[in-house]
Scaffold this active site. Structure first.
Site, PDB file in Angstrom:
ATOM      1  N   GLY A 241       0.805  -1.219   0.000  1.00 45.53           N
ATOM      2  CA  GLY A 241       0.000   0.000   0.000  1.00 45.53           C
ATOM      3  C   GLY A 241       0.834   1.263   0.000  1.00 45.53           C
ATOM      4  O   GLY A 241       1.813   1.375  -0.739  1.00 45.53           O
TER       5      GLY A 241
ATOM      6  N   ASP B 201       1.705   5.600 -11.675  1.00 43.73           N
ATOM      7  CA  ASP B 201       1.047   6.712 -12.362  1.00 43.73           C
ATOM      8  C   ASP B 201      -0.471   6.645 -12.188  1.00 43.73           C
ATOM      9  O   ASP B 201      -1.137   7.678 -12.084  1.00 43.73           O
ATOM     10  CB  ASP B 201       1.422   6.696 -13.841  1.00 43.73           C
ATOM     11  CG  ASP B 201       2.927   6.604 -14.027  1.00 43.73           C
ATOM     12  OD1 ASP B 201       3.652   7.232 -13.241  1.00 43.73           O
ATOM     13  OD2 ASP B 201       3.369   5.879 -14.939  1.00 43.73           O
TER      14      ASP B 201
END
Length: 328
Positions: free
Chosen positions: A239, A266
């Site tokens: 995470g 991205d």
């Protein structure tokens, strides 16, 4: 309608696809480039994204421009040139989906962006500005990127920056570290991966042990003291960590089968910027004032976007739409 202005690179990633009948790897061209990927990620989530980056007039450059336009990214201010070809990146995938890059980027179009090509029209209706480190590797694009940061700050716009370190594009690691040290005080939102942390810590010469969370937290606090009001450290399958002066939040992610991590960071970045635009959190003061719950939701949403991206091949091709995230 307010835009996110993204100034950076767009290129072609050659990524190995399914093997040929004879068993040989077959490399396939995929549109990519971290900043362009983030622009498309924003657009697919429903935000207004404006991309500025110099594209070649060669066949690949024309394809890249079409890709942006197909996803409704604003390309009105994209300059083109016949003085350089499109940057190519050969991507090598490992068994866990992680990748390594070999770049073909000598005097290519993206490196030729000039400050004079960023006139006042580029900034019309812009709410925030985002950039990455790739254009900082060579002039004139380096000077154009730094000038854009100054223009954004003069206009009172928050500056977002993705470290996205590609050591192969720099003459030395010292040059990379030195440039990042110049940039950090100029940005409000700073994103990096845990693998990149050592480039921003003068006491480290090698990547951190990924289990050393205390070192990451110490680094984040040092970075916050240098100027950014929100620091985000992505950790792959673990995470992300989100830091402000008031809060430290761990946003975990669900386990997915990883095919290719190209574009995942991205997708994460685009999702962060989308939420900031959607909630109108578009000033340094607002970023600093985000609550623990705000940060948790921000991280969870971005992790979901990145997770979906990892289940697909390519950069732009892997980026999810809003409805896909909402179905999780």
């Amino acid at each position: 309608m307010k835009y996110a202005l993204l100034i950076g690179e767009m290129l072609i990633d050659f990524i190995p696809g399914p093997a040929s009948p004879g068993g040989e790897l077959c490399y396939q061209p995929h549109p990519g480039g971290a900043v362009a990927n983030a622009a498309v990620a924003l657009a697919r989530l429903g935000s207004a994204a404006r991309f500025v980056g110099k594209l070649s007039e060669d066949g690949f450059g024309q394809m890249l421009l079409h890709v942006l336009q197909k996803d409704q990214v604003d390309t009105r201010f994209v300059p083109t040139t016949n003085r350089g070809n499109t940057t190519l990146a050969l991507v090598t995938l490992q068994e866990d989906g992680q990748r390594a890059f070999t770049f073909y980027r000598q005097h290519t179009a993206d490196t030729l962006l000039e400050s004079s090509e960023l006139d006042a029209r580029v900034w019309e209706d812009v709410a925030l500005y985002h950039a990455g480190s790739v254009l900082l590797t060579a002039d004139p694009a380096r000077s154009a990127t730094l000038a854009a940061m100054e223009q954004a700050r003069q206009r009172g716009l928050p500056v977002s920056f993705d470290v996205n370190a590609r050591p192969a594009l720099w003459t030395s690691e010292a040059e990379l570290r030195g440039m990042l040290a110049q940039v950090i005080p100029r940005v409000d939102l700073l994103k990096l991966s845990e693998e990149e942390a050592h480039y921003l810590d003068a006491t480290l010469t090698e990547p951190l042990d990924p289990t050393d969370e205390q070192r990451l937290q110490t680094l984040a606090q040092k970075l916050l003291a240098q100027g950014p009001t929100l620091v985000i450290i992505t950790r792959g399958s673990r995470g992300a960590l989100l830091f402000t002066a008031q809060h430290t939040i761990e946003a975990t992610t669900s386990t997915r089968r990883v095919l290719d991590t190209t574009g995942a960071g991205d997708a994460f970045m685009g999702a962060i910027l989308h939420r900031l635009l959607e909630r109108d959190w578009t000033s340094a003061t607002q970023l600093a004032a985000l609550s623990a719950q705000d940060l948790q939701e921000l991280g969870a949403f971005a992790n979901s976007a990145a997770g979906i991206s990892c289940t697909r091949y390519g950069g732009i091709a892997s980026l999810p739409y809003l409805k896909e995230i909402e179905q999780i």
